[in-house]
Design an enzyme around this catalytic site. Structure first.
Site, PDB file in Angstrom:
ATOM      1  N   SER A 152       0.831  -1.195   0.000  1.00  0.00           N
ATOM      2  CA  SER A 152       0.000   0.000   0.000  1.00  0.00           C
ATOM      3  C   SER A 152       0.873   1.255   0.000  1.00  0.00           C
ATOM      4  CB  SER A 152      -0.958  -0.037   1.200  1.00  0.00           C
ATOM      5  OG  SER A 152      -1.949   0.955   1.102  1.00  0.00           O
ATOM      6  N   ASP A 279      -9.544  -3.892  -5.853  1.00  0.00           N
ATOM      7  CA  ASP A 279      -9.036  -3.153  -4.693  1.00  0.00           C
ATOM      8  C   ASP A 279      -9.922  -1.934  -4.431  1.00  0.00           C
ATOM      9  OD1 ASP A 279      -7.544  -1.435  -2.927  1.00  0.00           O
ATOM     10  OD2 ASP A 279      -5.694  -2.427  -3.548  1.00  0.00           O
ATOM     11  N   HIS A 308      -7.498  -5.130  -1.114  1.00  0.00           N
ATOM     12  CA  HIS A 308      -6.375  -4.279  -0.704  1.00  0.00           C
ATOM     13  C   HIS A 308      -5.528  -5.035   0.317  1.00  0.00           C
ATOM     14  CE1 HIS A 308      -4.320  -0.437  -0.546  1.00  0.00           C
ATOM     15  NE2 HIS A 308      -4.207  -0.592   0.754  1.00  0.00           N
TER      16      HIS A 308
END
Length: 334
Positions: A152, A279, A308
């Site tokens: 991320s 995502d 995610h």
């Protein structure tokens, strides 16, 4: 969570798929379920790391977790926004890498890992100077190969660092694997501001509120948290705190300078970016196709599922698909 509205970004028909097929069971073919499942249900067994405190040039601290087994290869893992070095996704990759023969260093950004940092600033998606400090510390040790990994925000940070270094990158840094990368920060902030993403935004702001409250007590002349509850999205938070505390004009200036998207072509080592098409955090711009954007060294893969930082797999060895993909990439591409 499964009942939440989910509208994936419109993506090109010829979008690149995964290098190793990821086919989760049908009940995991939902971006929201994939995103929350590991946090709620995953436990990773790994020995306790050796903690080291690294001092920065501005008299701050970075807290490092070392997993050493005498290898000549080291992997450095960077966590996500409001994460830390003990999150299941970090520990899962650390365990997989160690099983593949690597030493591992998982580091915490300023204010993360359970210890508030000393300076008014904290961390942000483009704070590559702190990653550079960590890698400078690592490069003083006798490792022949160093691989980077990021999840991320940590994925964006990793790719941006490699791009900034370009040809100057130390030759021992051999490549990178990154997952769920919001390389288009402005677009991803807009996605997370949607009503259907409120549960995620609320959690981020709740955690950030706790930190900003502690900082305001130490630096009342610099940090004002009055009416913090009126903040509803990252634009408001970054305009009010991230940008001024880190030398940016405003949120737009911060997002422009800190996004890795338009710097990917400057990377000069093999780098893998894996973004799931479902995502719920990423904008359509986080799935670049053109070689002119990706450059000659970035491999972008966009599995249909994964959420995610999900990529959940129920296997006897406890590995997730993302960890298998990382090991395969490091073995075959560097």
């Amino acid at each position: 969570m499964t009942a939440m509205e989910f509208n994936p970004q419109p993506l090109p028909d010829d979008i690149r798929l995964d290098g190793m097929a990821y086919r989760p069971p049908h009940w995991l073919r939902n971006g929201h379920v994939q995103s929350v499942w590991p946090t709620l249900f995953r436990t990773v067994s790994i020995f306790e790391p050796e903690r080291e405190v690294l001092t920065t040039d501005d008299d701050d601290e970075l807290h490092l977790d070392w997993y050493r087994q005498g290898s000549g290869r080291l992997a450095v893992i960077s966590h996500g926004l409001e994460g830390h070095s003990k999150r299941p996704y970090v520990l899962g990759l650390a365990r997989a890498l160690m099983n593949a023969g690597w030493d591992v260093l998982a580091w915490n950004y300023r204010s993360c890992g359970g210890v508030m940092n000393r300076q008014p600033r904290f961390y942000h998606s483009g704070s590559t100077e702190d990653l550079d400090r960590v890698l400078g510390h690592v490069l003083a040790r006798p490792y022949g190969q160093i691989a980077l990994s990021g999840f991320s925000m940590g994925g964006n940070l990793t790719l941006l660092y490699l791009a900034e270094q370009g040809e100057r990158l130390d030759s021992r840094i051999c490549g990178a694997v990154t997952y769920s990368v919001p390389c288009d920060l402005a677009g991803s902030a807009e996605v997370l501001a949607r009503p259907s993403r409120k549960v995620y935004m609320t959690r981020f702001l709740r955690d950030l509120h706790v930190k900003m409250k502690e900082k305001s007590e130490k630096f009342p002349d610099l940090i004002d948290i009055s009416d913090f509850e009126s903040i509803r999205n990252f634009r408001q938070f970054d305009d009010r705190y991230t940008a001024p505390l880190h030398g940016f004009r405003d949120a737009d200036d911060y997002w422009r300078q800190a996004s890795a998207l338009h710097r990917l072509r400057d990377i000069r080592v093999p780098a893998l970016m894996v973004n799931a098409q479902d995502d719920p955090f990423l904008s359509g711009q986080c799935y670049p196709q053109a070689d002119g954007i990706l450059g000659g060294h970035v491999r972008a893969e966009y599995p249909r599922w994964g959420g995610h930082v999900g990529f959940v797999e129920h296997a006897r060895d406890g590995l997730y698909w993302s960890e298998r993909r990382a090991i395969a990439f490091l073995q075959n591409e560097i």
